[in-house]
Design a protein around this motif. Structure first.
Motif, PDB file in Angstrom:
ATOM      1  N   ILE A  62     -14.430  16.887  -0.553  1.00 36.79           N
ATOM      2  CA  ILE A  62     -14.162  16.641  -1.976  1.00 36.79           C
ATOM      3  C   ILE A  62     -15.481  16.465  -2.732  1.00 36.79           C
ATOM      4  N   ILE A 106     -12.080  10.959   1.809  1.00 35.05           N
ATOM      5  CA  ILE A 106     -11.924  11.183   0.374  1.00 35.05           C
ATOM      6  C   ILE A 106     -12.665  10.119  -0.429  1.00 35.05           C
ATOM      7  N   LEU A 107     -12.527   8.853   0.000  1.00 35.02           N
ATOM      8  CA  LEU A 107     -13.207   7.790  -0.744  1.00 35.02           C
ATOM      9  C   LEU A 107     -14.719   7.937  -0.642  1.00 35.02           C
ATOM     10  N   ALA A 108     -15.203   8.266   0.552  1.00 30.70           N
ATOM     11  CA  ALA A 108     -16.649   8.441   0.710  1.00 30.70           C
ATOM     12  C   ALA A 108     -17.131   9.589  -0.177  1.00 30.70           C
ATOM     13  N   ILE A 163     -15.744  10.577  -2.985  1.00 21.57           N
ATOM     14  CA  ILE A 163     -15.726  10.099  -4.374  1.00 21.57           C
ATOM     15  C   ILE A 163     -17.003   9.318  -4.656  1.00 21.57           C
ATOM     16  N   ALA A 164     -17.398   8.486  -3.686  1.00 21.75           N
ATOM     17  CA  ALA A 164     -18.625   7.705  -3.860  1.00 21.75           C
ATOM     18  C   ALA A 164     -19.830   8.630  -4.018  1.00 21.75           C
ATOM     19  N   LEU A 165     -19.869   9.693  -3.211  1.00 23.60           N
ATOM     20  CA  LEU A 165     -21.007  10.615  -3.309  1.00 23.60           C
ATOM     21  C   LEU A 165     -21.012  11.350  -4.642  1.00 23.60           C
ATOM     22  N   LEU A 207     -19.953  10.086  -7.424  1.00 20.75           N
ATOM     23  CA  LEU A 207     -20.482   9.087  -8.357  1.00 20.75           C
ATOM     24  C   LEU A 207     -21.996   9.015  -8.252  1.00 20.75           C
ATOM     25  N   LEU A 208     -22.442   8.965  -7.002  1.00 18.79           N
ATOM     26  CA  LEU A 208     -23.874   8.871  -6.740  1.00 18.79           C
ATOM     27  C   LEU A 208     -24.606  10.055  -7.354  1.00 18.79           C
ATOM     28  N   SER A 233     -23.609  12.003  -9.867  1.00 21.67           N
ATOM     29  CA  SER A 233     -23.554  11.981 -11.326  1.00 21.67           C
ATOM     30  C   SER A 233     -24.568  10.984 -11.895  1.00 21.67           C
ATOM     31  N   GLY A 234     -24.572   9.766 -11.345  1.00 24.84           N
ATOM     32  CA  GLY A 234     -25.505   8.756 -11.843  1.00 24.84           C
ATOM     33  C   GLY A 234     -26.926   9.022 -11.393  1.00 24.84           C
ATOM     34  N   GLY A 235     -27.081   9.369 -10.123  1.00 23.97           N
ATOM     35  CA  GLY A 235     -28.412   9.536  -9.544  1.00 23.97           C
ATOM     36  C   GLY A 235     -29.195  10.650 -10.200  1.00 23.97           C
ATOM     37  N   ILE A 259     -28.924  11.830 -13.278  1.00 24.20           N
ATOM     38  CA  ILE A 259     -29.373  11.436 -14.623  1.00 24.20           C
ATOM     39  C   ILE A 259     -30.479  10.402 -14.517  1.00 24.20           C
ATOM     40  N   PHE A 260     -30.317   9.483 -13.552  1.00 25.64           N
ATOM     41  CA  PHE A 260     -31.339   8.456 -13.334  1.00 25.64           C
ATOM     42  C   PHE A 260     -32.698   9.108 -13.085  1.00 25.64           C
TER      43      PHE A 260
END
Lengths: 314, 376
Positions: A42, A95-97, A99-101, A103-104, A106-108, A110-111
């Motif tokens: 995912i 799936i949860l892992a 989703i976390a990646l 997120l990582l 998307s934020g990472g 831009i960071f």
């Protein structure tokens, strides 16, 4: 309506379909491998984003598009390796892992972009490298009448088609490919005949990451020449839908990705015709949902037919 | 667990106590793992900031004290927490049945849009002015959740893909309706008219006369939703079937549970609660619609639900915690020139580490080996 038909049957439209389909075909192939290995990835979306960002930044830094490509490929693959490690070794929910990646990613991204450029929306102030187009290799190609613009695609677009064949060959004609599918079909049965299930699933996730990374690099270093915030825009998820619409076969997946690409290209073209862009943009997403339903219904009928046959045989 | 099976004369009361004690221990382990996960993620962020050549002490002082440095920021923290807790609750219902509905974002947007149509154009007396838009929003959220729920339950269509596609569609429709219908003629900015005065949830700034930002009476929704979802999940037959399916879907089906209906309704119930968050955002916080209205809140709700391990009574705590980090993150950006996305990265690391079951299982396994020797 006539205007619409004119658009659809133009060479520019065909060229556009190939252009916008590429970042769907590549991750969809990756997703297919992971799905057949029983570990659906995912995190394609996040992997694409990371690869797109890394590709641009490294190509700016080294002034080499090739090194940018390698960096994108390496970081994208590394991300899928992290996913594989968390799922297969640390027993994290796949799936949860993922989703976390996402997120990582998307934020990472831009960071990092903000740190490098002081701008949070894109790297458009930097001059990124770009993967060559066919024109850059065979200069006369763009001058050909009619087919010139269609043939003058990025080499990653050509790679997408070549890789479709390669993935099909790998999955159906090589030993690891067959083992990989066996693991996805029934891990217990595969284990009982001595296949290393975890190893095959590592392979499936790593390959899916590499293919998605190629798609990401294409987005930022082929389709355009910059990285922008969340520039993947859900392509990683549309790619997942293409797996099911394509009946979990490489060729089907290719066709499905082209269909989604055509819908997107149509949306872009219709946007020029004063149709509200928001409504036109809905087309690929709605097409995905319809495709999902159709695939599910077809799948159910297939199972029902098999059950009937089984009962008749018994 | 071992020791309850061992005695020959079966003591019901002792067995019950043992089970409850085991459950308490397990919850404590979960809590410990979660807290240490948060610690590790914050530490990694600290190291990352230092490696990037910024002053991590300045950054972390801003992050960890930000929301308390001014009353207005505290209000912002509580306002954000209200939203996050509501979405987190919505997300947790389907997650509890192990259904990965990611539709919270779209359900929030749809809830806000529908609530706005009522709250802007239909003059209603006080109280009803709030209740009616909220009810309509929840009904739409319910339907929007039901659709992927039915697709999953009856066709086994991948809910991740369907909910994400629905999010994208709803967002485009929202932009369309806002741009072409809700934006007043001749207005230069793309935003709607304000809602009717009777539809506004009063803020505590108005009620108490101190600056608490836009923290508002919508907090009542949180109390109602927490209690409601807790009762639904823990004290009703429907909640029991949700939890059964979450534990083992096949077992639930063999046990005679109508898994299809439960799954579809779990999606729908979650959609209704998420849409409530959208209504709160409109009626309590912004008072009118504009582009990118929901921002990232629907996604953050997923983190909030995961942090709380989908338990309705823990969701408020994780919502408060995460909102605290977000407000602190904005301070970090102002004070230390480190992007507020630092918080999103920390969030991702927390979620990633929490999903790693191994640590909690390992502690549990060690304990269960240790227990018999104590009692034996």
């Amino acid at each position: 309506m006539e205007q619409v038909l004119n658009v659809v049957f133009s060479t520019a439209f065909l060229a556009a379909v190939l252009r916008v389909s590429t970042p769907l075909i590549l991750p969809a192939l990756g997703g297919l491998i992971s799905e057949l290995g029983g570990v659906i990835n995912i995190a394609l979306e996040g992997i694409m984003l990371i690869a797109a960002c890394a590709g641009v930044l490294v190509s700016v830094w080294t002034r080499s598009a090739g090194l940018g490509l390698l960096a994108g490929l390496a970081l994208g693959t590394l991300t899928s390796l992290v996913l594989a490690f968390f799922h297969l070794n640390l027993k994290a929910d796949l799936i949860l892992a993922a989703i976390a990646l996402n997120l990582l990613a998307s934020g990472g991204t831009i960071f990092v972009v903000y740190l490098v450029t002081g701008d949070k929306s894109s790297t458009s102030r930097l001059v990124s490298g770009q993967m060559p187009f066919l024109r850059d290799i065979i200069p006369t190609i763009a001058d050909l009448p009619t087919i010139g613009p269609i043939l003058n695609q990025n080499i990653l677009t050509y790679a997408a088609f070549v890789l479709t064949a390669a993935v099909a060959f790998f999955l159906y004609r090589t030993r690891p490919g067959v083992h990989l599918r066996a693991v996805g079909e029934n891990p217990e049965a595969a284990r009982s005949v001595g296949i290393d299930v975890r190893r095959m699933q590592y392979l499936a996730l790593i390959l899916s990451g590499a293919l998605a990374a190629l798609g990401g690099v294409y987005l930022s270093m082929g389709y355009v020449k910059f990285f922008a915030r969340d520039m993947t825009g859900g392509r990683g998820f549309i790619a997942l839908a293409a797996i099911y619409l394509g009946a979990r076969h490489p060729l089907g997946v290719l066709v499905a990705a082209l269909v989604f690409g055509a819908a997107e290209a149509l949306a872009i073209q219709l946007g020029n015709l004063r149709v509200p862009t928001q409504l036109v943009q809905i087309i690929p997403y709605a097409a995905t949902i319809i495709a999902l339903v159709l695939y599910a219904i077809a799948q159910r009928q297939r199972v029902a037919a098999r059950q009937r046959k089984f009962r008749q045989a018994a | 667990m071992m020791q309850t099976a061992a005695p020959i004369a079966f003591d019901r009361e002792a067995a019950r106590r043992a089970v409850l004690a085991e459950r308490r221990r397990s919850a404590l382990i979960d809590l410990g793992v979660t807290l240490s996960t948060i610690g590790v993620a914050l530490l990694m962020g600290f190291v990352a900031v230092a490696l990037l050549g910024k002053n991590p002490f300045v950054a972390y002082e801003a992050l960890l004290t930000g929301p308390l440095t001014r009353l207005g920021r505290t209000g912002r923290w509580l306002e954000l927490a209200t939203n996050l807790i509501l979405v987190g609750l919505g997300v947790s219902i389907a997650f509890r049945a192990r259904q990965f509905s990611l539709g919270g974002q779209g359900q929030m947007v749809a809830g806000a849009l529908i609530a706005a149509l009522v709250a802007i154009y239909v003059p209603l007396p006080p109280v009803l002015g709030v209740v009616v838009p909220v009810a309509v929003a929840m009904a739409v959220g319910f339907l929007l959740g039901l659709l992927p729920g039915l697709m999953k339950a009856h066709l086994n269509a991948n809910e991740i893909v369907s909910t994400l596609m629905l999010n994208a569609i709803v967002l485009r429709l929202y932009d369309y309706v806002l741009t072409y219908f809700l934006k007043p003629e001749g207005s230069s900015t793309t935003r709607s008219l304000p809602v009717q005065p009777t539809a506004r949830l009063p803020t505590f700034t108005e009620l108490l006369g101190v600056d608490l930002g836009r923290f508002n009476l919508g907090v009542v929704f949180v109390v109602l939703a927490v209690v409601g979802v807790w009762v639904l999940l823990e004290r009703t037959p429907f909640g029991y079937t949700i939890r059964m399916i979450g534990a083992n879907e096949q077992f639930a089906r063999y046990g005679g549970i109508n898994t299809r209906r439960t799954i579809a309704l779990a999606f729908a119930a979650g959609g209704a609660v998420s849409a409530l968050a959208g209504a709160h955002l409109l009626l309590g916080v912004h008072g009118r619609l504009f582009l990118d209205f929901v921002a990232n809140i629907g996604w953050d709700g997923i983190t909030v639900a995961l942090l709380a391990r989908n338990h309705p009574l823990v969701v408020p705590l994780s919502g408060l915690f995460y909102a605290y980090l977000l407000v602190g993150g904005d301070r970090v950006e102002q004070q230390a020139q480190v992007g507020s996305e630092l918080v999103q990265v920390i969030q991702a690391v927390i979620v990633l580490l929490i999903t790693a079951q191994v640590l909690g299982d390992w502690i549990r396994a060690r304990r269960s080996r240790a227990i018999p020797s104590q009692e034996g």
